[in-house]
Design an enzyme around this catalytic site. Structure first.
Site, PDB file in Angstrom:
ATOM      1  N   HIS A 123       0.817  -1.211   0.000  1.00 50.27           N
ATOM      2  CA  HIS A 123       0.000   0.000   0.000  1.00 50.27           C
ATOM      3  C   HIS A 123       0.852   1.262   0.000  1.00 50.27           C
ATOM      4  O   HIS A 123       0.475   2.274  -0.594  1.00 50.27           O
ATOM      5  CB  HIS A 123      -0.920  -0.010   1.225  1.00 50.27           C
ATOM      6  CG  HIS A 123      -2.049   0.968   1.157  1.00 50.27           C
ATOM      7  ND1 HIS A 123      -3.080   0.849   0.250  1.00 50.27           N
ATOM      8  CD2 HIS A 123      -2.316   2.083   1.880  1.00 50.27           C
ATOM      9  CE1 HIS A 123      -3.927   1.846   0.420  1.00 50.27           C
ATOM     10  NE2 HIS A 123      -3.490   2.614   1.397  1.00 50.27           N
TER      11      HIS A 123
ATOM     12  N   TYR B 169       4.501   0.117  -3.001  1.00 46.47           N
ATOM     13  CA  TYR B 169       4.250  -0.479  -4.320  1.00 46.47           C
ATOM     14  C   TYR B 169       5.330  -1.497  -4.696  1.00 46.47           C
ATOM     15  O   TYR B 169       5.761  -1.563  -5.847  1.00 46.47           O
ATOM     16  CB  TYR B 169       4.144   0.605  -5.398  1.00 46.47           C
ATOM     17  CG  TYR B 169       3.049   1.622  -5.178  1.00 46.47           C
ATOM     18  CD1 TYR B 169       1.792   1.225  -4.737  1.00 46.47           C
ATOM     19  CD2 TYR B 169       3.255   2.976  -5.403  1.00 46.47           C
ATOM     20  CE1 TYR B 169       0.775   2.143  -4.535  1.00 46.47           C
ATOM     21  CE2 TYR B 169       2.248   3.911  -5.198  1.00 46.47           C
ATOM     22  CZ  TYR B 169       1.010   3.486  -4.762  1.00 46.47           C
ATOM     23  OH  TYR B 169      -0.004   4.394  -4.560  1.00 46.47           O
TER      24      TYR B 169
ATOM     25  N   HIS C 164     -10.201   2.589  -0.876  1.00 45.45           N
ATOM     26  CA  HIS C 164     -10.386   2.289   0.549  1.00 45.45           C
ATOM     27  C   HIS C 164     -11.240   1.034   0.638  1.00 45.45           C
ATOM     28  O   HIS C 164     -12.294   1.008   1.269  1.00 45.45           O
ATOM     29  CB  HIS C 164     -11.032   3.470   1.279  1.00 45.45           C
ATOM     30  CG  HIS C 164     -10.261   3.895   2.488  1.00 45.45           C
ATOM     31  ND1 HIS C 164     -10.839   4.234   3.678  1.00 45.45           N
ATOM     32  CD2 HIS C 164      -8.928   4.010   2.698  1.00 45.45           C
ATOM     33  CE1 HIS C 164      -9.910   4.562   4.559  1.00 45.45           C
ATOM     34  NE2 HIS C 164      -8.742   4.437   3.982  1.00 45.45           N
TER      35      HIS C 164
ATOM     36  N   GLN D  16     -10.032   3.799  10.194  1.00 46.70           N
ATOM     37  CA  GLN D  16      -9.976   5.130  10.775  1.00 46.70           C
ATOM     38  C   GLN D  16     -11.382   5.706  10.961  1.00 46.70           C
ATOM     39  O   GLN D  16     -12.351   5.222  10.382  1.00 46.70           O
ATOM     40  CB  GLN D  16      -9.175   6.064   9.858  1.00 46.70           C
ATOM     41  CG  GLN D  16      -7.841   5.493   9.407  1.00 46.70           C
ATOM     42  CD  GLN D  16      -7.932   4.659   8.143  1.00 46.70           C
ATOM     43  OE1 GLN D  16      -8.991   4.183   7.766  1.00 46.70           O
ATOM     44  NE2 GLN D  16      -6.805   4.469   7.492  1.00 46.70           N
TER      45      GLN D  16
ATOM     46  N   GLU E 219      -3.268   6.094  11.989  1.00 50.51           N
ATOM     47  CA  GLU E 219      -3.813   6.709  10.780  1.00 50.51           C
ATOM     48  C   GLU E 219      -5.022   7.581  11.110  1.00 50.51           C
ATOM     49  O   GLU E 219      -5.966   7.689  10.322  1.00 50.51           O
ATOM     50  CB  GLU E 219      -4.154   5.641   9.739  1.00 50.51           C
ATOM     51  CG  GLU E 219      -2.918   4.931   9.210  1.00 50.51           C
ATOM     52  CD  GLU E 219      -3.204   3.932   8.098  1.00 50.51           C
ATOM     53  OE1 GLU E 219      -4.359   3.890   7.615  1.00 50.51           O
ATOM     54  OE2 GLU E 219      -2.279   3.189   7.721  1.00 50.51           O
ATOM     55  N   SER E 220      -4.981   8.196  12.292  1.00 45.90           N
ATOM     56  CA  SER E 220      -6.021   9.169  12.630  1.00 45.90           C
ATOM     57  C   SER E 220      -6.137  10.181  11.494  1.00 45.90           C
ATOM     58  O   SER E 220      -5.135  10.574  10.886  1.00 45.90           O
ATOM     59  CB  SER E 220      -5.668   9.883  13.942  1.00 45.90           C
ATOM     60  OG  SER E 220      -5.676   8.991  15.024  1.00 45.90           O
TER      61      SER E 220
ATOM     62  N   ASP F 295      -5.652   6.453 -11.919  1.00 45.59           N
ATOM     63  CA  ASP F 295      -6.187   5.096 -11.885  1.00 45.59           C
ATOM     64  C   ASP F 295      -6.160   4.524 -10.482  1.00 45.59           C
ATOM     65  O   ASP F 295      -5.410   4.966  -9.624  1.00 45.59           O
ATOM     66  CB  ASP F 295      -5.423   4.165 -12.841  1.00 45.59           C
ATOM     67  CG  ASP F 295      -3.928   4.116 -12.549  1.00 45.59           C
ATOM     68  OD1 ASP F 295      -3.550   4.034 -11.366  1.00 45.59           O
ATOM     69  OD2 ASP F 295      -3.132   4.159 -13.498  1.00 45.59           O
TER      70      ASP F 295
ATOM     71  N   ASN G 147      -3.189   4.864  -7.826  1.00 44.22           N
ATOM     72  CA  ASN G 147      -3.197   4.084  -6.599  1.00 44.22           C
ATOM     73  C   ASN G 147      -3.239   2.618  -6.987  1.00 44.22           C
ATOM     74  O   ASN G 147      -3.836   2.263  -7.999  1.00 44.22           O
ATOM     75  CB  ASN G 147      -4.429   4.482  -5.778  1.00 44.22           C
ATOM     76  CG  ASN G 147      -4.765   3.488  -4.691  1.00 44.22           C
ATOM     77  OD1 ASN G 147      -5.691   2.704  -4.845  1.00 44.22           O
ATOM     78  ND2 ASN G 147      -4.041   3.497  -3.607  1.00 44.22           N
TER      79      ASN G 147
ATOM     80  N   SER H 264      -4.241  -1.138  -5.431  1.00 44.02           N
ATOM     81  CA  SER H 264      -4.860  -1.900  -4.353  1.00 44.02           C
ATOM     82  C   SER H 264      -4.820  -3.370  -4.744  1.00 44.02           C
ATOM     83  O   SER H 264      -5.601  -3.818  -5.583  1.00 44.02           O
ATOM     84  CB  SER H 264      -6.312  -1.447  -4.124  1.00 44.02           C
ATOM     85  OG  SER H 264      -6.943  -2.279  -3.157  1.00 44.02           O
TER      86      SER H 264
END
Length: 739
Positions: free
Chosen positions: A54, A57, A100, A245, A319-320, A504, A542, A544
Site C-alpha cells: 500500500h 508499491y 479504501h 480510521q 492513521e487518525s 487510476d 493508486n 490496491s
C-alpha cells in the site's frame, strides 16, 4: 495501550510476520540496513507499514513504469500527492483517485467516509482547492442482505463526508458482481483547481527548518491500516476494526481552509506540505525527507494526542484522520502557530530537518528510532513477480464468440429485463443522496456521460468521469484495460471535452500468485496502449492488491478516472434528446460483440468468449464527434457501453420524456451488442448537410437511424415500449432491489 516487545522477543516470536514483513525482509533490515542491530519495536513497526504494498508499491512498481506519464499538458506527474495538468490561463487541474476497499468491508460507513477525506487532503496538499468528488463502487450481488447493508453504508459514508465538507459529489459508477461479495471496492477521485504559482511539493529540505504537525490529534485508530490493506481477507478480517480510521469532515473543512490560507498568503515560508494518510506520521515525514535527500529529527513528546499513554509505535503508525505535515522555514514558526490557532487547530513544531540522512525519533529524552530515511521510502524493496497466463484465458481465446438469438416476440421483454439489471439500472437513488450542486459550479450533474463543472473567471469547463468494465478484463486483461481508458475518453468527448489525462486505481488480487500478477501487468499494457493513442498520460494513481477473500480474487478492476477540458462552455453537451423532430445518428459500426456483455450475463449467468477492440477506429470516431460538437452541429451525445444501442437510445430519451422511432439494419440481438467506439447523437435537420460534409472529411462511419418523437413511445425495429414504462423500470429497479 500496546505493550512493547524487546528486539530479541520480536526476532524470536516473529511477530513482524503479522505486520506484513517476511523473514527475508526482516533479515534485510537487521543485517543490511542496521548493520546487524536488531530493530526495536517502533522501528520494526515503521518498516512493516512503509514496506507494505500500500505504501511502497513493492510488487507493482515495475508495472507502473509501463505507463506514459509525460506530455505538454502535464505539469506534475506521479510521485507527488496528486497529478497536475495545465488548462491554460495560468490555471491547472489537480486530480487523483484512491482506494479504501478493505476498510469499507469491515466498517462500510467510516471506511468510505475516510476514503473521501484522504483523497481530498491529497488535493489540497498540492495547493489546490478541491471542487469535485467522484466515486467508483463495486459490490456483490444485491439480492444479498450483507451487500445491501454495505451499499447503504458506503454511499452514506461518501455522502456524509462530502456533503458536510461542502464539496460536490458529481459523478461515478456502480457495478455488481459475485466476485466483490466479500471484497467491495470503494475508489474515490477528487478534482481540484489551482493557479500555477501555488503548486506545492511534499518535501522537507533546508537544514534547521521546522517540521509542523497540524490538524486533529493522534489516536489509536488505523494502526497498521496500510498493512491491513496489503493482504488478503481471511475469516477473521471482519473483526479488524482497529485498522479502520474514523473521520470528522468538519475538522477537515477547517484544515482545508487553514492550509489553503498558508499556501496562498504565506507561501514564501512554506517549504513543503503533505497529507498524513496511509502509515500516518512515519509515511508523510519520511517520504518528505527522502524526496529532498534530507534527514529528520522528531520529538514525539510534542505530538498532539487524544488518548493517554501512547507509545512511539502507536504515534508513528496511527492513521487518525484530518492531519497534515508542513515543513516551515526556520524563524517563521509563530506565524504558522497563529494562523492555525485562528481555525482552532493544533499546529505544533515536532522536529527539524537535518543533513545526516537519518530518521531519528526521540521520546521522553530517549532515542527510540534511528534508521536511514531512504530505507523507509525511496529504497524500499521492489519485487519482480512471476507472471503466468491463467488457464481460462486460452479457453476464451480458443472459443467461438457468444452469439445469442432473440426473436421479434422476445426483444421487448429482453429490453425490459436489461433495464432492470443492477449495473444498468438508474443509480439516481444513490447519487441523489449526494449534494452535487454545492459550490454552484456544477453544470452537468450525475446521470449524464460525464460531470461538467465550469471554471470560474474563464469561459472554460472541466468534464470528469470514472470508468471500468471488469468483465472485459476477466476475458482479456489487455483489451479490457485499453477499453477502460477508451470508454472514459468517450464519456469526456460526448460531453464536449478534450481528454487531458487519467488517474487510476488498480484493483487486483494477490500479486504473489502468478496468474493474478499476469492480470495486473497485462492490464497495464492495455491501459498504456490506449493512453498513448488518446494522448491521456497517467498523472497519478493508486494500487490496491490482495483483493481476495479466502483465496478467491475479485475481477481485475483498474478504475480509470479521467478529466477533459471544454474550451468554451457553449460546447457543453449532454446525453438527453432535446426536441421532437431531431435526427438520431449512430456513429460507429456494430458487430457481434456479446462476450462479457450485460446480455450474456443476464441470459446465461456467466461471461465467456473472446472480445475485440479496434483502438484506431475508437480514436477516429472520438475525433469526429468532438469536431462535430465544437462546430455546433450536435444537440446531444451519448456513448454506447453496457447494454448497447437499445439502452443508450432509451437513456437519451428518458430525461425529457420523449419517444424515438428508429429503423436500423441490425438483428434483434445486435441492438444489445457492446461494440466499442460508438456514439448516439441527435442533430437538428437543418444541420444534417453540414454534419454529412464533416463526415466526408473523416474516416468515421455514421448513419441516420431515426428521429426523436413526442409520442412517448420507444420504437427500435421490432422493439416497442412506452417511455413511461421504461423509465419506471429503469428508475425503480435499484430501490426495489435494496428493500
Amino acid at each position: 495501550m500496546t505493550l512493547e516487545m524487546l528486539p530479541e522477543q520480536i526476532q524470536e516470536s516473529k511477530i513482524y510476520r503479522e505486520w506484513g514483513l517476511t523473514d527475508e525482509e526482516y533479515l534485510k533490515i537487521k543485517d543490511e540496513i542496521l548493520g546487524g542491530r536488531l530493530p526495536n519495536f517502533t522501528e520494526t513497526g515503521m518498516y512493516a507499514v512503509m514496506w507494505s504494498e500500500h505504501c511502497c508499491y513493492k510488487n507493482s512498481k515495475p508495472v507502473l513504469k509501463k505507463f506514459p506519464t509525460t506530455g505538454p499538458q502535464v505539469l506534475m506527474g506521479p510521485g507527488e500527492g496528486a497529478g497536475v495538468v495545465d488548462i491554460g490561463d495560468d490555471l491547472a487541474v489537480v486530480f487523483k483517485a484512491e482506494s479504501h476497499n478493505h476498510p469499507s468491508y469491515v466498517e462500510p460507513y467510516e471506511g468510505a467516509a475516510t476514503g473521501s477525506g484522504g483523497i481530498i487532503r491529497d488535493i489540497f496538499s498540492m495547493g489546490a482547492r478541491p471542487i469535485a468528488i467522484l466515486d467508483s463502487l463495486r459490490f456483490g450481488p444485491i439480492d444479498n442482505g450483507k451487500t445491501r447493508h454495505i451499499v447503504d453504508q458506503v454511499t452514506a459514508g461518501i455522502a456524509g463526508y462530502g456533503n458536510c465538507i461542502g464539496i460536490p459529489t458529481v459523478g461515478g459508477e456502480v457495478a455488481f458482481d459475485e466476485s466483490y461479495a466479500g471484497n467491495p471496492l470503494v475508489n474515490v477521485m477528487c478534482v481540484g483547481l489551482i493557479e500555477h504559482k501555488h503548486i506545492q511539493k511534499g518535501q522537507a529540505k533546508g537544514v534547521g527548518n521546522s517540521i509542523f504537525y497540524v490538524g486533529a490529534k493522534t489516536g489509536r485508530d488505523g494502526i497498521h491500516g496500510a498493512s491491513f490493506a496489503s493482504k488478503e481477507f481471511g475469516s477473521g478480517s471482519e473483526t479488524q476494526r482497529s485498522a479502520v480510521q474514523v473521520g470528522d469532515p468538519f475538522m477537515e473543512k477547517l484544515l482545508l481552509e487553514a492550509c489553503i490560507e498558508v499556501i496562498q498568503n504565506h507561501g514564501d515560508i512554506l517549504v513543503g506540505i503533505q497529507d498524513m494518510g496511509a502509515a500516518g506520521l512515519v509515511s508523510s515525514t519520511s517520504e518528505m525527507a527522502s524526496k529532498a535527500g534530507s534527514g529528520l529529527r522528531l520529538n514525539l513528546d510534542n505530538v498532539p494526542q487524544r488518548e493517554t499513554e501512547m507509545i512511539p509505535y502507536e504515534m508513528m503508525l496511527s492513521e487518525s484522520q484530518e492531519r497534515m505535515v508542513l515543513c516551515v522555514k526556520k524563524g517563521h514558526e509563530q506565524e504558522i502557530i497563529d494562523l492555525f490557532k485562528k481555525y482552532d487547530l493544533d499546529a505544533v513544531n515536532i522536529g527539524e530537518v537535518t543533513d545526516d540522512g537519518f530518521y531519528t525519533l526521540y521520546h521522553k529524552g530517549q532515542m527510540v528510532a534511528h534508521v536511514p530515511v531512504d530505507s523507509l521510502a525511496e529504497d524500499a524493496p521492489t519485487y519482480y513477480r512471476e507472471a503466468k497466463v491463467p488457464e481460462r484465458i486460452q479457453k476464451f481465446t480458443d472459443s467461438e464468440k457468444y452469439l445469442p438469438e432473440i426473436t421479434d416476440s422476445a426483444v421487448s421483454e429482453i429490453f425490459k429485463k436489461l433495464l432492470a439489471q443492477p449495473t444498468i439500472a438508474s443509480k439516481k437513488s444513490i447519487y441523489e443522496t449526494y449534494d452535487s450542486r454545492v459550490m454552484t459550479n456544477t453544470v452537468v450533474a450525475p446521470g449524464s456521460d460525464a460531470a461538467v463543472l465550469r471554471v470560474r473567471g474563464t469561459n472554460k469547463a472541466l468534464a470528469m468521469t470514472t470508468d471500468c468494465n471488469a468483465r472485459y478484463l476477466y476475458l482479456d486483461p489487455e483489451k479490457g484495460g485499453a477499453i477502460a481508458v477508451a470508454e472514459a475518453a468517450r464519456n469526456i468527448v460526448a460531453s464536449g471535452g478534450k481528454p487531458l489525462a487519467i488517474t487510476d486505481c488498480l484493483n487486483f488480487g494477490n500479486p504473489e500468485k502468478p496468474e493474478q500478477f499476469w492480470e495486473l501487468t497485462t492490464a497495464a499494457d492495455g491501459i498504456s496502449r490506449s493512453c498513448l493513442a488518446l494522448d491521456t498520460p497517467v498523472i497519478s494513481g493508486n494500487v490496491s492488491l490482495y483483493n481476495e477473500t479466502n483465496g478467491s480474487a475479485i475481477l481485475p478492476t483498474p478504475m480509470i478516472g479521467m478529466v477533459g477540458l471544454i474550451e468554451d462552455v457553449k460546447n457543453i453537451t449532454t446525453q438527453e434528446f432535446k426536441k421532437a423532430g431531431d435526427l438520431i445518428v449512430l456513429v460507429g459500426q456494430t458487430f457481434d460483440d456479446f462476450s462479457g456483455s450485460e446480455l450474456q450475463k443476464m441470459l446465461t449467468g456467466e461471461i465467456s468468449g473472446k472480445i475485440d477492440f479496434d483502438l484506431e477506429t475508437e480514436k477516429v470516431n472520438q475525433d469526429f464527434v468532438l469536431k462535430a460538437i465544437t462546430d455546433g452541429l450536435i444537440n446531444s451525445a451519448h456513448d454506447l457501453s453496457e447494454g448497447g444501442l437499445a439502452i443508450a437510445l432509451a437513456e437519451s430519451a428518458f430525461a425529457n420524456g420523449l419517444g424515438i422511432d428508429v429503423e436500423v439494419d441490425l438483428s434483434n440481438a445486435q441492438l444489445f451488442s457492446e461494440t466499442q467506439g460508438r456514439f448516439v447523437l441527435s442533430i437538428s435537420p437543418e444541420n444534417q448537410a453540414a454534419f454529412e460534409k464533416l463526415l466526408t472529411e473523416s474516416s468515421a462511419s455514421s448513419e441516420v437511424i431515426g428521429k426523436v418523437t413526442d409520442n412517448g413511445i420507444l420504437k427500435i425495429n421490432e422493439l416497442s415500449i412506452s417511455t413511461d414504462e421504461a423509465v419506471s423500470i429503469y428508475e425503480g429497479a435499484l430501490p426495489c432491489l435494496m428493500k
